[in-house]
Design an enzyme around this catalytic site. Structure first.
Site, PDB file in Angstrom:
ATOM      1  N   GLU A 113      -4.854  -9.750   0.086  1.00 45.38           N
ATOM      2  CA  GLU A 113      -5.650  -9.631   1.302  1.00 45.38           C
ATOM      3  C   GLU A 113      -7.104  -9.862   0.916  1.00 45.38           C
ATOM      4  OE1 GLU A 113      -4.983  -5.981   3.472  1.00 45.38           O
ATOM      5  OE2 GLU A 113      -2.812  -6.125   3.237  1.00 45.38           O
ATOM      6  N   GLU A 171       0.815  -1.222   0.000  1.00 44.03           N
ATOM      7  CA  GLU A 171       0.000   0.000   0.000  1.00 44.03           C
ATOM      8  C   GLU A 171       0.845   1.268   0.000  1.00 44.03           C
ATOM      9  OE1 GLU A 171      -4.147  -1.420   1.971  1.00 44.03           O
ATOM     10  OE2 GLU A 171      -2.496  -1.149   3.365  1.00 44.03           O
TER      11      GLU A 171
END
Length: 1019
Positions: A534, A467
C-alpha cells in the site's frame, strides 16, 4: 469442525457463533471454480451453464436486532412467512432498509459498546437476517444430486431445507456449498437461511470497509453429470529456457468412476486449433495427465495469451458425459537472484488495491461493474491489483486472466483492531498470533481461497491476509501456500512489526514507507525484493509526490513497484433531508463508532467516474515513455515482452496552445529498448515568436478488449520558446485617463470603463466595462486553502492556522497613487496580526485600454509555519461560469501532481471544479498562461500571467465555505464565481493521510520574499 458427513443427524447450535472449532458443518470441500457442460457445443461457446439454476432475486425476509428476537423456528415447513418483507439476493441487509451500515477502519465495530475479547461477540446487537426462498427443482436436475452454492454470505449462516438442518459456514468471501439431495421433496421446496452479522469470523474480518451482513453474492443450485470432475488442478509450467511447456492436470472426481471410463484432453490455441492432446483411462478417483508443448505462447499482462484446455469425460460405454473448458496461461514466476521475475524478466508492479464496491449496492457488484473496472485499469497503465483484503468474485480473476492484470490474491483475514490502537502497536491480545486454537479457522480461509483460485494464471502471489500482526498461525498459512503451490510466491506485510516471523513473506512488503525509507532498505544489502503493498494514500485531493516512488523503478532493480491505496471510494448513496441524493461516508448513517471520511480513498469515485488523480497515475505508470525535443522524440519501450507495433506515434506542434502541425508515423521499438526518432516537420514551421509545445503520444491502431482504436496510452511533451516572453503586453494605446482622487475613493476613467479603488476598504472595488460590473467582492491576499484530507491528517489548521487568520483579516496601512498620462498606479500595503514583520503590497496599474496589471509582493519573516497558498482572491457574479484556460491540464493539478498534465487550451465550467466527497481544495491548474472567465454571451475577463505562469482556481465557493462544509449539501447556493490567482500553492501530498508532510520542494516557506503579477483585461 469441518464435517461433510450427513449420516448422523446434527442439531445446530447458536453456540457455534463463538466456537473456534466450529466454522463449517456439512460444508463441501473447497474446489476449483471451473465450468462444466454436457456437450462440446456448450463448452466451446462458454455458454451459461445449464447445470446451474439461479436463486437470485426476491426472497422472504425478517430482520431481528439480536438472536433472542429472531423467529427461531422459521425454517419449519409449517411456519408461515408469506407476510414477511421481500429482500433482494444478492444484497446487503443494511442497504435494503434494515439496520444501518457502519464504517470503521481499524477498530472493531463494537468498540465502546461491548467489553469483549475474542472469540466473544456482542449479544445485544448481533443482527439476524432470516431468509426464505421457495423453489421447484428444475426439470434437468430431477433424479440427480442437487447442491447449493452460496458465493458470499457475511459473516456466518445456517441452512435448512424443508425443515431439515443442512449446514453451517463462516468466511464471508469464499463459497460455501452444501448437498441438498437428501432433503428435497417433489413440488415446492422451502429453503431457509439464517444469517448472523457477528461470529468468531467477525474477529478475522476487521478490514477497512463498511460493515454489512447478508447474502451479498450469487446463490445457485447445481447438479452434476454421472461422472463429474469435482476439482481440477491445472499447472501450465515452463522450463528454464521458456521454450518448452507442460500442462500437468490433477483431477479429483466426485465419486468413484466406473472401469473403462476415459479422459480426452485437448489443448487449443486462440484460433481454436488443437496444438496438443492426450487421452487416458481413468484409474481411481484422482487421475492425472500430462501434455507437452514446444515454444508455447507465454502469458503476461502485456500479452495475456490464453490457451483453452478441453477435458472430455466419457463413461464406460463411450458416451460423452462431461466437458470442461479450462483457460490456461503458460508463465513462470519466480525469484531470480533476489528479484521477482515473470518469464525471466524483472517485473515492476504498477498496482492498485481494489475493494469490490458499488455506491448503491456496496460489495454486491455486477459483471458490468467488473468489466468497467478491468478496462479502466488497462486504460490507465495499471498492470496489477491486490484483492484487498479478501478473495473477490471468480469472474474478476477470469477478467484478469483475459485482459492481462497481475494479481496478489489475498485471503480473508484482518485483525487490525486486535494489535494496533490509534496507531500504536500493542499486540497484547493479538489474534491469531501464536494461539493454536485459531489455527484451523484461519487455515480454512487460506484453503478455501487457494482451492477455488489456483488455476488462474493472473495470480502470481498468495497473500496471507492484511494487518494481522505476525505469529505462528500466519507463518503456518505461508508454509501451506508454499507446500501446495511452488509456482507462486507468498506475501505478508505484517512481519514488518515482528521480524521473528520474517520467513512468512517472500518479499519485503511495507505500507506507506516514504521514498527515503525505501531507499535506505534497498541500499542496505537487502535479502528480499521490495514492494509497497500500500502506498500513495489517495484520500480526497491526494497523490502528490507519486513520481518520487516511480523514479525508484529504474534506480533499484530490487524495487519492484507498489499498489496505490486504493481504487474506488467507498461512499454510499444516501438522501439528505430534502430528498436529494449525495455520496455519504462513515457517520452519515448514525453509525458509531465510525472513522468518517476515511473510506474515500479512491482514484475512482464511488459512482465510477474517474477522479482527477487518475491523470497522474496513467502518466507515471506508462510502460512506453516518450521524451520529445523540438526535432524528435526518444521512445523508451519499457514493456518486457511487446514492441510498439500495435501503436501509432502521433506528434503535434502547438504555438501558444494552438495546433500548427500534426503528424503520425509507425514505429517499431522492441521491448526493453529505446529509439530516437526525428520528426518530419515542414520547413520554417518554428520561426514565429512565442511559446511552442511538442506533444507526442502513442495511440492504438486497432480496437482491443479494453479500448478503441485511437486511444492514447502514453504521451510526453517538450516546451520551448522562440522570441518574446509569453503574454508580454505590447502596443498599448496611449489614450489619456481621467483620475478622480476622492476623499474615500480613487476613480480611474477611460472611454468605456471605470476602475474604482477604495481607501476605506483598502482594495480594488470595481472594474466596470461598458457598464457591466465585474467585481462582486474586492481582491484580497489569500494564504489559506480549504484543507485537503491530507492537510487535516497533518493537522494543518494547528500547524499553520495563523494563515487562516491572515486570510480573513488584514490592515491596510497605506494607499499610494501614481499618475501618468496613459496609466495609473494604485498600491495598497497590508500588515497582519500574526507577525509584525510580514508585509504584502498589491499594486494595480490601470492602462488606457482598461486592462489592469496586478502585482503582489510579499515580504517574509522568520518563525512562521509553512504557507498553504500565496494568492489573491476575489468574487465575480456567478453568471460568469465558463472557463477557458491555456494551462496545464486537462484535469486539476498541483505542483507535486503535475507530471501527467499537458499544456493546452481547455474549457470547463466553474461548477465542475467542486471535486471530492468531502469538500476541500480542488480544481487548481498549474502553469496558467492565461484564463478567460465569461458568461454565456462570451463576455467577461481574461487573466494573463505577466512573467511566470500562475496557478488558478475558479470555484463557486470560497476556501472558507469549503473549509466549513463536511458535505456538498452543506455548501451555500451558488451566487458567485470565486477567482483565485496564485503565485504558488503548496502540493497536496499523499505519502499518507495521517501526518505525512508535503515534500519540502512543494512547500511555501514563509521566510522567503515572493511576488507574482498578472493582467486583467476585458473580453
Amino acid at each position: 469442525m469441518a464435517t461433510t458427513s450427513m449420516n448422523k443427524k446434527i442439531n445446530p447450535s447458536i453456540s457455534w457463533l463463538t466456537d473456534l472449532d466450529v466454522f463449517a458443518v456439512n460444508r463441501l470441500p473447497a474446489h476449483s471454480d471451473h465450468l462444466y457442460y454436457e456437450t462440446k457445443q456448450e463448452a466451446q461457446a462458454s455458454a451459461a451453464m445449464k447445470l446451474r439454476h439461479d436463486l437470485n432475486g426476491s426472497w422472504k425476509f425478517h430482520y431481528s436486532l439480536n438472536p433472542k428476537m429472531r423467529p427461531q423456528h422459521f425454517y419449519h415447513q409449517d411456519f408461515d412467512c408469506i407476510g414477511w418483507d421481500d429482500i433482494q439476493v444478492p444484497g446487503h441487509i443494511q442497504l435494503q432498509g434494515y439496520g444501518q451500515p457502519q464504517y470503521v477502519n481499524t477498530m472493531y465495530p463494537w468498540d465502546g459498546h461491548n467489553d469483549i475479547r475474542p472469540p466473544e461477540i456482542p449479544q445485544d446487537h448481533n443482527p439476524v437476517g432470516s431468509y426464505v426462498k421457495y423453489f421447484h427443482v428444475p426439470e434437468n436436475m430431477q433424479n440427480r444430486p442437487v447442491y447449493i452454492s452460496f458465493q458470499g454470505v457475511e459473516s456466518a449462516f445456517y441452512v435448512w431445507l424443508n425443515g431439515e438442518f443442512v449446514g453451517y459456514s463462516e468466511d464471508s468471501f469464499t463459497p460455501s456449498e452444501f448437498d441438498l439431495t437428501p432433503y428435497l421433496v417433489e413440488g415446492e421446496n422451502k429453503l431457509a437461511v439464517e444469517v448472523y452479522q457477528r461470529s468468531t469470523g467477525s474477529w478475522l474480518e476487521d478490514q477497512d470497509f463498511w460493515r454489512f451482513s447478508g447474502i451479498f453474492r450469487d446463490v445457485y443450485l447445481y447438479t452434476v453429470p454421472e461422472i463429474h470432475v469435482y476439482d481440477i488442478h491445472v499447472r501450465a509450467e515452463l522450463d528454464s529456457s521458456f521454450t518448452k511447456g507442460t500442462v500437468q492436470a490433477d483431477i479429483t472426481f466426485l465419486s468413484s468412476v466406473p472401469e473403462g471410463a476415459t479422459i480426452i484432453a485437448k489443448l487449443c490455441d486462440k484460433e481454436k486449433n488443437v496444438v496438443a492432446s492426450t487421452n487416458c483411462q481413468t484409474s481411481g478417483m484422482n487421475p492425472s495427465f500430462l501434455i507437452e508443448l514446444d515454444t508455447p505462447h507465454l502469458w503476461n499482462a502485456e500479452n495475456p495469451y490464453l490457451y483453452r484446455l478441453i477435458i472430455e469425460i466419457y463413461n464406460e460405454s463411450g458416451a460423452l458425459v462431461e466437458v470442461i473448458p479450462q483457460k490456461i496461461g503458460f508463465r513462470r514466476f519466480e525469484l531470480v537472484d533476489k528479484i521477482m521475475c515473470i518469464n525471466g524478466e524483472r517485473i515492476v508492479f504498477k498496482g492498485v488495491n481494489r475493494h469490490e464496491f458499488n455506491c448503491r449496492s456496496g460489495r454486491t457488484i455486477t459483471k458490468e461493474d467488473m468489466l468497467w473496472d478491468i478496462k479502466t485499469l488497462k486504460q490507465h497503465n495499471i498492470n496489477a491489483v491486490r484483492t484487498s483484503h479478501y478473495p473477490n468474485q471468480s469472474y474478476w480473476y477470469e477478467l484478469c486472466d483475459e485482459y492481462g492484470v497481475y494479481v496478489i490474491d489475498e485471503m480473508n483475514l484482518e485483525t487490525h483492531g486486535s494489535w494496533q490502537k490509534m496507531g500504536a502497536v500493542e499486540p497484547s491480545w493479538n489474534i491469531p498470533g501464536n494461539n493454536p486454537e485459531w489455527q484451523d479457522i484461519v487455515m480454512d480461509r487460506a484453503i478455501s481461497m487457494y482451492e477455488r483460485d489456483k488455476n488462474h494464471p493472473s495470480i502470481l502471489i498468495w497473500s496471507c491476509g492484511n494487518e494481522s500482526y505476525a505469529g505462528e498461525v500466519i507463518l503456518n498459512v505461508s508454509k501451506y501456500f508454499k507446500s501446495v503451490d511452488p509456482s507462486r510466491l507468498v506475501h505478508y506485510e505484517g512481519v514488518f512489526h515482528n521480524r521473528a516471523y520474517n520467513e512468512t513473506s517472500d518479499m519485503e512488503s511495507r505500507m506507506y514507507a516514504k521514498p527515503a525509507d525505501i531507499e535506505k532498505y534497498l541500499n542496505d544489502d537487502p535479502e528480499k525484493p521490495y514492494i509497497s503493498c500500500e502506498y500513495m494514500h489517495a484520500m480526497g485531493n491526494s497523490l502528490g509526490g507519486m513520481y518520487k516512488y516511480t523514479e525508484l523503478e529504474e534506480k533499484y532493480p530490487m524495487y519492484q513497484g507498489g499498489f496505490i491505496w486504493d481504487y474506488i471510494d467507498q461512499s454510499l448513496i444516501k438522501k439528505d433531508r430534502y430528498g436529494q441524493e449525495f455520496l455519504a461516508y462513515g457517520g452519515d448513517f448514525g453509525d458509531r463508532p465510525t472513522d468518517y471520511g476515511f473510506c474515500t480513498n479512491g482514484i475512482v469515485y464511488a459512482n465510477r467516474e474517474l477522479s482527477p488523480k487518475m491523470q497522474e497515475v496513467k502518466f507515471l505508470y506508462q510502460n512506453i515513455k516518450l521524451v520529445p525535443n523540438r526535432n524528435g522524440v526518444t521512445v523508451h519501450n519499457n514493456n518486457l515482452f511487446i514492441g510498439t507495433e500495435d501503436y501509432k506515434l502521433e506528434y503535434t506542434l502547438l504555438l501558444e496552445g494552438e495546433e500548427t502541425f500534426r503528424g503520425t508515423m509507425d514505429v517499431d521499438v522492441a521491448p526493453q529498448s529505446m529509439l530516437q526518432i526525428e520528426f518530419d516537420l515542414p520547413e520554417g514551421i518554428i520561426e514565429a515568436a512565442g511559446e511552442y509545445c511538442v506533444q507526442t503520444s502513442m495511440k492504438l491502431k486497432e480496437n482491443t478488449l479494453w479500448a478503441d482504436a485511437g486511444y492514447e496510452i502514453s504521451y510526453g511533451q517538450f516546451i520551448f520558446h522562440e522570441g518574446k516572453l509569453i503574454n508580454e503586453k505590447i502596443d498599448l494605446p496611449k489614450d489619456s485617463l481621467r483620475v478622480v482622487n476622492g476623499d474615500v475613493n480613487i476613480g480611474v476613467h477611460g472611454k468605456d470603463f471605470t476602475i474604482m479603488f477604495s481607501k476605506q476598504v483598502g482594495s480594488l472595488t470595481s472594474i466596470k466595462y461598458s457598464g457591466k460590473e465585474m467585481i462582486e467582492q474586492p481582491p484580497s491576499p489569500l494564504f489559506w486553502r480549504a484543507q485537503t484530507d491530507n492537510d487535516k491528517g497533518y493537522q494543518q489548521s494547528f500547524q499553520s492556522g495563523c494563515w487562516l487568520t491572515a486570510s480573513m483579516a488584514r490592515r491596510c496601512i497605506s494607499v499610494e497613487l501614481e499618475q501618468q498620462q496613459d496609466r495609473v498606479k494604485v498600491e495598497f500595503t497590508y500588515n497582519f496580526s500574526i507577525s509584525a514583520d510580514i508585509e504584502v503590497k498589491i499594486a494595480y496599474i490601470v492602462f488606457s485600454d482598461g486592462s489592469v496589471r496586478v502585482k503582489s509582493a510579499y515580504t517574509g519573516a522568520e518563525n512562521l509555519p509553512q504557507m498553504p497558498i500565496y494568492a489573491i482572491s476575489f468574487k465575480v457574479s456567478a453568471d460568469y461560469d465558463q472557463v477557458e484556460m491555456y494551462a496545464m491540464g486537462p484535469e486539476e493539478n498541483y505542483s507535486d501532481r503535475a507530471e501527467g498534465a499537458k499544456l493546452g487550451i481547455y474549457q470547463s465550467q466553474v461548477i465542475n471544479n467542486t471535486g471530492y466527497v468531502v469538500p476541500q481544495e480542488s480544481g487548481n491548474r498549474t502553469g496558467v498562461r492565461w484564463a478567460k472567465l465569461t458568461n454565456n454571451n462570451g463576455k467577461g475577463i481574461k487573466i494573463a500571467a505577466s512573467t511566470e505562469p500562475l496557478e488558478c482556481t475558479f470555484s463557486p465557493y470560497t476556501a472558507f465555505e469549503l473549509e466549513n462544509a463536511a458535505h456538498h449539501y452543506e455548501l451555500p447556493n451558488v451566487h458567485y464565481t470565486v477567482v483565485t490567482v496564485a503565485g504558488k500553492q503548496m502540493g497536496v501530498g499523499g505519502d499518507d493521510s495521517w501526518g505525512a508532510p508535503v515534500h519540502g520542494e512543494h512547500l511555501i516557506q514563509a521566510n522567503k520574499d515572493m511576488e507574482f503579477e498578472f493582467m486583467i483585461s476585458r473580453i
